[in-house]
Enzyme design. Structure first.
Site, mmCIF file in Angstrom:
data_model
loop_
_atom_site.group_PDB
_atom_site.id
_atom_site.type_symbol
_atom_site.label_atom_id
_atom_site.label_comp_id
_atom_site.label_asym_id
_atom_site.label_seq_id
_atom_site.Cartn_x
_atom_site.Cartn_y
_atom_site.Cartn_z
ATOM 1 N N ASP A 92 0.996 -1.105 0.021
ATOM 2 C CA ASP A 92 0.255 -0.053 -0.050
ATOM 3 C C ASP A 92 0.883 1.345 0.098
ATOM 4 O O ASP A 92 0.845 2.059 0.845
ATOM 5 C CB ASP A 92 -0.963 -0.169 1.328
ATOM 6 C CG ASP A 92 -1.924 0.940 1.412
ATOM 7 O OD1 ASP A 92 -2.062 1.868 0.396
ATOM 8 O OD2 ASP A 92 -2.454 0.881 2.358
ATOM 9 N N LYS A 94 1.098 4.031 -1.973
ATOM 10 C CA LYS A 94 0.422 5.172 -2.258
ATOM 11 C C LYS A 94 1.423 6.265 -2.884
ATOM 12 O O LYS A 94 1.551 7.381 -2.473
ATOM 13 C CB LYS A 94 -0.377 5.836 -1.074
ATOM 14 C CG LYS A 94 -1.489 5.235 -0.417
ATOM 15 C CD LYS A 94 -2.049 5.794 0.561
ATOM 16 C CE LYS A 94 -3.026 5.182 1.279
ATOM 17 N NZ LYS A 94 -2.826 4.055 2.323
ATOM 18 N N ASP A 97 4.059 10.787 -6.872
ATOM 19 C CA ASP A 97 4.922 11.784 -7.644
ATOM 20 C C ASP A 97 4.928 11.605 -9.300
ATOM 21 O O ASP A 97 4.087 10.592 -9.670
ATOM 22 C CB ASP A 97 6.422 11.609 -7.011
ATOM 23 C CG ASP A 97 7.214 12.710 -6.971
ATOM 24 O OD1 ASP A 97 7.134 13.653 -8.069
ATOM 25 O OD2 ASP A 97 7.876 12.882 -6.078
#
Ligand code: BMP
Length: 259
Positions: A92, A94, A97
Protein backbone atom coordinates in the site's frame (compact mmCIF):
# COMPACT_ATOMS: atom_id res chain seq x y z
CA UNK A 1 -21.80 -3.65 -19.56
CA UNK A 2 -25.46 -3.00 -18.68
CA UNK A 3 -25.92 -5.27 -15.67
CA UNK A 4 -22.57 -6.83 -14.83
CA UNK A 5 -22.21 -10.10 -13.03
CA UNK A 6 -20.87 -9.55 -9.55
CA UNK A 7 -20.00 -13.22 -9.23
CA UNK A 8 -16.28 -13.75 -8.66
CA UNK A 9 -16.24 -16.96 -10.72
CA UNK A 10 -17.83 -15.27 -13.76
CA UNK A 11 -15.37 -12.44 -13.46
CA UNK A 12 -12.44 -14.83 -13.21
CA UNK A 13 -13.47 -16.24 -16.59
CA UNK A 14 -13.54 -12.74 -18.09
CA UNK A 15 -10.54 -11.11 -16.39
CA UNK A 16 -7.73 -10.13 -18.73
CA UNK A 17 -4.94 -9.07 -16.35
CA UNK A 18 -3.17 -12.26 -15.16
CA UNK A 19 -2.65 -11.05 -11.58
CA UNK A 20 -6.38 -10.24 -11.33
CA UNK A 21 -7.14 -13.76 -12.52
CA UNK A 22 -4.82 -15.07 -9.81
CA UNK A 23 -6.57 -12.98 -7.15
CA UNK A 24 -10.08 -14.02 -8.21
CA UNK A 25 -8.99 -17.66 -8.38
CA UNK A 26 -7.74 -17.49 -4.81
CA UNK A 27 -10.94 -15.77 -3.65
CA UNK A 28 -13.10 -18.45 -5.24
CA UNK A 29 -10.93 -21.35 -4.08
CA UNK A 30 -10.53 -20.18 -0.49
CA UNK A 31 -13.99 -18.56 -0.30
CA UNK A 32 -12.61 -15.34 1.08
CA UNK A 33 -12.75 -11.66 0.15
CA UNK A 34 -10.73 -10.64 3.19
CA UNK A 35 -7.48 -8.72 3.01
CA UNK A 36 -5.58 -8.05 6.22
CA UNK A 37 -3.82 -4.69 6.58
CA UNK A 38 -0.64 -5.81 8.33
CA UNK A 39 0.44 -2.57 9.99
CA UNK A 40 3.05 -3.92 12.41
CA UNK A 41 6.51 -2.64 13.21
CA UNK A 42 8.86 -5.61 13.12
CA UNK A 43 9.77 -8.30 10.63
CA UNK A 44 8.88 -11.08 13.06
CA UNK A 45 5.51 -9.53 13.90
CA UNK A 46 4.71 -9.28 10.19
CA UNK A 47 5.71 -12.89 9.50
CA UNK A 48 3.79 -14.15 12.54
CA UNK A 49 0.68 -12.23 11.53
CA UNK A 50 0.91 -13.42 7.91
CA UNK A 51 1.24 -17.02 9.06
CA UNK A 52 -1.73 -16.71 11.44
CA UNK A 53 -4.16 -15.02 9.06
CA UNK A 54 -2.81 -16.65 5.88
CA UNK A 55 -5.44 -19.41 5.66
CA UNK A 56 -8.30 -16.87 5.79
CA UNK A 57 -7.18 -14.14 3.38
CA UNK A 58 -6.86 -13.60 -0.35
CA UNK A 59 -4.46 -10.69 -0.03
CA UNK A 60 -2.01 -9.39 2.56
CA UNK A 61 -1.71 -5.61 2.53
CA UNK A 62 1.63 -4.27 3.72
CA UNK A 63 3.16 -0.90 4.62
CA UNK A 64 6.71 -2.11 4.27
CA UNK A 65 8.22 1.21 5.36
CA UNK A 66 6.72 0.84 8.85
CA UNK A 67 9.16 -1.98 9.64
CA UNK A 68 12.15 -1.00 11.79
CA UNK A 69 14.16 -4.05 10.68
CA UNK A 70 13.31 -4.59 7.01
CA UNK A 71 15.73 -6.80 5.10
CA UNK A 72 15.68 -8.96 1.97
CA UNK A 73 15.16 -12.09 4.03
CA UNK A 74 11.78 -10.67 5.11
CA UNK A 75 10.71 -10.51 1.48
CA UNK A 76 11.81 -14.09 0.90
CA UNK A 77 10.03 -15.38 3.96
CA UNK A 78 6.88 -13.39 3.22
CA UNK A 79 6.80 -14.72 -0.32
CA UNK A 80 7.18 -18.26 1.04
CA UNK A 81 4.21 -17.70 3.37
CA UNK A 82 2.19 -16.33 0.45
CA UNK A 83 2.89 -19.55 -1.45
CA UNK A 84 2.21 -21.74 1.60
CA UNK A 85 -1.18 -20.17 2.35
CA UNK A 86 -2.08 -19.13 -1.21
CA UNK A 87 -2.49 -15.37 -0.87
CA UNK A 88 -1.16 -12.39 -2.85
CA UNK A 89 0.66 -9.31 -1.54
CA UNK A 90 -0.38 -5.67 -1.93
CA UNK A 91 2.14 -3.02 -0.89
CA UNK A 92 0.00 0.00 0.00
CA UNK A 93 2.67 2.48 -1.14
CA UNK A 94 0.32 5.25 -2.31
CA UNK A 95 2.72 6.63 -4.90
CA UNK A 96 2.05 10.30 -5.65
CA UNK A 97 4.95 11.74 -7.67
CA UNK A 98 5.77 12.32 -11.32
CA UNK A 99 6.13 9.32 -13.61
CA UNK A 100 9.92 9.42 -13.78
CA UNK A 101 10.27 9.49 -9.98
CA UNK A 102 7.73 6.78 -9.19
CA UNK A 103 9.44 4.46 -11.65
CA UNK A 104 12.52 4.57 -9.43
CA UNK A 105 10.58 4.46 -6.16
CA UNK A 106 8.68 1.40 -7.38
CA UNK A 107 11.50 -0.56 -8.98
CA UNK A 108 14.56 0.47 -6.98
CA UNK A 109 15.46 1.78 -3.52
CA UNK A 110 15.83 -0.46 -0.48
CA UNK A 111 12.42 -2.07 -0.86
CA UNK A 112 12.32 -2.93 -4.59
CA UNK A 113 8.52 -3.13 -4.26
CA UNK A 114 7.91 -4.24 -7.84
CA UNK A 115 9.99 -7.38 -7.26
CA UNK A 116 7.67 -8.92 -4.69
CA UNK A 117 4.36 -7.05 -4.44
CA UNK A 118 1.60 -8.28 -6.75
CA UNK A 119 -0.36 -5.04 -6.40
CA UNK A 120 0.47 -1.50 -5.46
CA UNK A 121 -1.49 1.75 -5.59
CA UNK A 122 -1.21 5.44 -6.40
CA UNK A 123 -2.90 8.79 -6.14
CA UNK A 124 -3.58 10.34 -9.53
CA UNK A 125 -2.90 13.88 -8.28
CA UNK A 126 0.11 14.26 -10.65
CA UNK A 127 -1.98 13.22 -13.68
CA UNK A 128 -1.81 10.21 -15.93
CA UNK A 129 2.01 10.14 -16.12
CA UNK A 130 2.09 8.41 -12.73
CA UNK A 131 0.18 5.46 -14.15
CA UNK A 132 2.44 5.33 -17.20
CA UNK A 133 5.58 5.41 -15.05
CA UNK A 134 4.40 2.63 -12.74
CA UNK A 135 3.17 0.62 -15.71
CA UNK A 136 6.60 0.69 -17.38
CA UNK A 137 8.05 -1.03 -14.32
CA UNK A 138 5.15 -3.18 -13.14
CA UNK A 139 3.51 -4.56 -16.26
CA UNK A 140 6.54 -6.52 -17.53
CA UNK A 141 6.64 -8.17 -14.09
CA UNK A 142 2.94 -9.07 -14.23
CA UNK A 143 1.89 -6.59 -11.51
CA UNK A 144 -1.38 -4.70 -11.11
CA UNK A 145 -2.17 -1.15 -10.02
CA UNK A 146 -5.02 0.21 -7.92
CA UNK A 147 -6.05 3.86 -8.01
CA UNK A 148 -7.06 5.57 -4.77
CA UNK A 149 -10.33 6.93 -6.10
CA UNK A 150 -11.69 7.53 -2.59
CA UNK A 151 -10.37 7.40 0.97
CA UNK A 152 -12.05 6.16 4.11
CA UNK A 153 -11.18 9.14 6.30
CA UNK A 154 -13.24 12.09 7.50
CA UNK A 155 -12.91 15.07 5.15
CA UNK A 156 -10.92 13.21 2.49
CA UNK A 157 -10.24 15.49 -0.47
CA UNK A 158 -10.26 12.44 -2.73
CA UNK A 159 -13.97 11.91 -2.21
CA UNK A 160 -15.16 14.72 -4.45
CA UNK A 161 -17.22 13.63 -7.45
CA UNK A 162 -14.85 15.22 -9.96
CA UNK A 163 -11.70 13.66 -8.51
CA UNK A 164 -13.25 10.22 -8.22
CA UNK A 165 -14.64 10.43 -11.77
CA UNK A 166 -11.21 11.42 -13.10
CA UNK A 167 -9.79 8.26 -11.49
CA UNK A 168 -12.33 6.19 -13.38
CA UNK A 169 -11.55 7.90 -16.68
CA UNK A 170 -7.82 7.36 -16.26
CA UNK A 171 -8.35 3.73 -15.29
CA UNK A 172 -10.48 3.14 -18.38
CA UNK A 173 -7.54 4.31 -20.51
CA UNK A 174 -5.17 1.80 -18.83
CA UNK A 175 -7.17 -1.37 -18.44
CA UNK A 176 -4.11 -3.50 -19.23
CA UNK A 177 -2.42 -2.42 -15.98
CA UNK A 178 -5.01 -0.75 -13.72
CA UNK A 179 -6.69 -3.63 -11.93
CA UNK A 180 -9.13 -1.53 -9.97
CA UNK A 181 -9.66 0.94 -7.17
CA UNK A 182 -9.38 1.64 -3.51
CA UNK A 183 -12.90 2.94 -2.94
CA UNK A 184 -15.91 2.41 -0.73
CA UNK A 185 -18.15 1.30 -3.60
CA UNK A 186 -18.29 0.10 -7.20
CA UNK A 187 -17.72 3.19 -9.34
CA UNK A 188 -18.43 2.11 -12.91
CA UNK A 189 -20.00 -0.73 -14.84
CA UNK A 190 -18.13 0.27 -18.02
CA UNK A 191 -15.30 -2.13 -17.18
CA UNK A 192 -14.96 -4.91 -14.63
CA UNK A 193 -12.48 -3.45 -12.16
CA UNK A 194 -11.67 -4.92 -8.74
CA UNK A 195 -12.69 -2.79 -5.74
CA UNK A 196 -10.93 -2.94 -2.41
CA UNK A 197 -12.23 -1.10 0.64
CA UNK A 198 -10.35 -0.21 3.84
CA UNK A 199 -12.06 1.27 6.86
CA UNK A 200 -13.96 -1.92 7.68
CA UNK A 201 -14.84 -2.87 11.24
CA UNK A 202 -17.53 -4.82 13.06
CA UNK A 203 -17.11 -3.36 16.53
CA UNK A 204 -16.21 0.33 16.37
CA UNK A 205 -17.02 3.26 14.07
CA UNK A 206 -13.75 5.21 14.18
CA UNK A 207 -10.25 5.51 15.65
CA UNK A 208 -10.08 9.13 16.82
CA UNK A 209 -7.69 10.02 13.97
CA UNK A 210 -10.20 10.34 11.16
CA UNK A 211 -10.61 6.69 10.25
CA UNK A 212 -14.24 5.66 9.68
CA UNK A 213 -15.39 2.04 9.82
CA UNK A 214 -18.24 0.46 7.93
CA UNK A 215 -19.45 -3.11 8.03
CA UNK A 216 -18.79 -5.84 5.44
CA UNK A 217 -22.53 -5.88 4.74
CA UNK A 218 -22.50 -2.18 3.87
CA UNK A 219 -19.35 -2.43 1.76
CA UNK A 220 -19.83 -5.73 -0.06
CA UNK A 221 -23.60 -6.24 -0.26
CA UNK A 222 -24.84 -2.69 -0.53
CA UNK A 223 -21.88 -0.84 -2.10
CA UNK A 224 -20.83 -3.73 -4.40
CA UNK A 225 -17.16 -3.51 -3.48
CA UNK A 226 -15.18 -6.77 -3.76
CA UNK A 227 -12.60 -6.99 -1.01
CA UNK A 228 -12.69 -5.82 2.62
CA UNK A 229 -9.40 -4.62 4.07
CA UNK A 230 -9.22 -5.03 7.85
CA UNK A 231 -6.36 -4.07 10.15
CA UNK A 232 -6.86 -3.32 13.83
CA UNK A 233 -10.25 -5.04 13.88
CA UNK A 234 -8.25 -8.26 13.61
CA UNK A 235 -5.06 -7.65 15.62
CA UNK A 236 -5.88 -4.62 17.79
CA UNK A 237 -5.30 -4.73 21.56
CA UNK A 238 -6.84 -7.78 23.24
CA UNK A 239 -7.91 -9.40 19.95
CA UNK A 240 -7.65 -13.12 19.24
CA UNK A 241 -6.11 -12.80 15.77
CA UNK A 242 -7.19 -16.16 14.35
CA UNK A 243 -10.74 -15.90 15.73
CA UNK A 244 -11.11 -12.37 14.34
CA UNK A 245 -9.71 -13.34 10.95
CA UNK A 246 -12.24 -16.18 10.80
CA UNK A 247 -15.03 -13.83 11.87
CA UNK A 248 -14.22 -11.19 9.23
CA UNK A 249 -13.75 -13.80 6.54
CA UNK A 250 -17.20 -15.22 7.33
CA UNK A 251 -18.82 -11.77 7.47
CA UNK A 252 -17.21 -10.77 4.16
CA UNK A 253 -18.18 -13.97 2.40
CA UNK A 254 -21.77 -13.93 3.67
CA UNK A 255 -22.08 -10.31 2.55
CA UNK A 256 -20.90 -11.45 -0.91
CA UNK A 257 -23.35 -14.35 -1.07
CA UNK A 258 -26.18 -11.99 -0.08
CA UNK A 259 -25.84 -9.71 -3.08
P1 BMP B 1 -7.33 -0.26 10.11
O1 BMP B 1 -8.36 -1.33 9.68
O2 BMP B 1 -6.46 -0.69 11.23
O3 BMP B 1 -7.96 1.10 10.31
O4 BMP B 1 -6.31 -0.12 8.88
C1 BMP B 1 -6.71 0.39 7.64
C2 BMP B 1 -5.60 0.23 6.62
O5 BMP B 1 -6.06 0.68 5.36
C3 BMP B 1 -4.33 1.04 6.92
O6 BMP B 1 -3.22 0.27 6.50
C4 BMP B 1 -4.47 2.28 6.05
O7 BMP B 1 -3.21 2.77 5.63
C5 BMP B 1 -5.26 1.76 4.88
N1 BMP B 1 -6.16 2.76 4.25
C6 BMP B 1 -7.22 3.33 4.92
O8 BMP B 1 -7.44 3.07 6.10
N2 BMP B 1 -8.04 4.21 4.25
C7 BMP B 1 -7.86 4.56 2.95
O9 BMP B 1 -8.62 5.31 2.40
C8 BMP B 1 -6.79 3.96 2.26
C9 BMP B 1 -5.96 3.07 2.92
O10 BMP B 1 -4.96 2.50 2.26
Amino acid sequence: MASPSLNYQDRLARATIPVVQDLLRIMVTKETNLSVAADVKTKQALLDLADQVGPYICLLKTHIDILVDFDNDLVEQLSRLAAKHNFLIFEDRKFADIGNTVKMQYGAGIYRIADWSHFTNCHVVPGEGIIQGLQEVGQPLGRGLLLLAEMSTVGSLANTPTYTAQNVEMALRHTDFVAGFIASRRLTDDHDFIYMTPGVGLDVTGDGLGQQYRTPEQIITRNRSDIIIVGRGIYGPGKDVVAEAQRYRKAGWEAYLAR
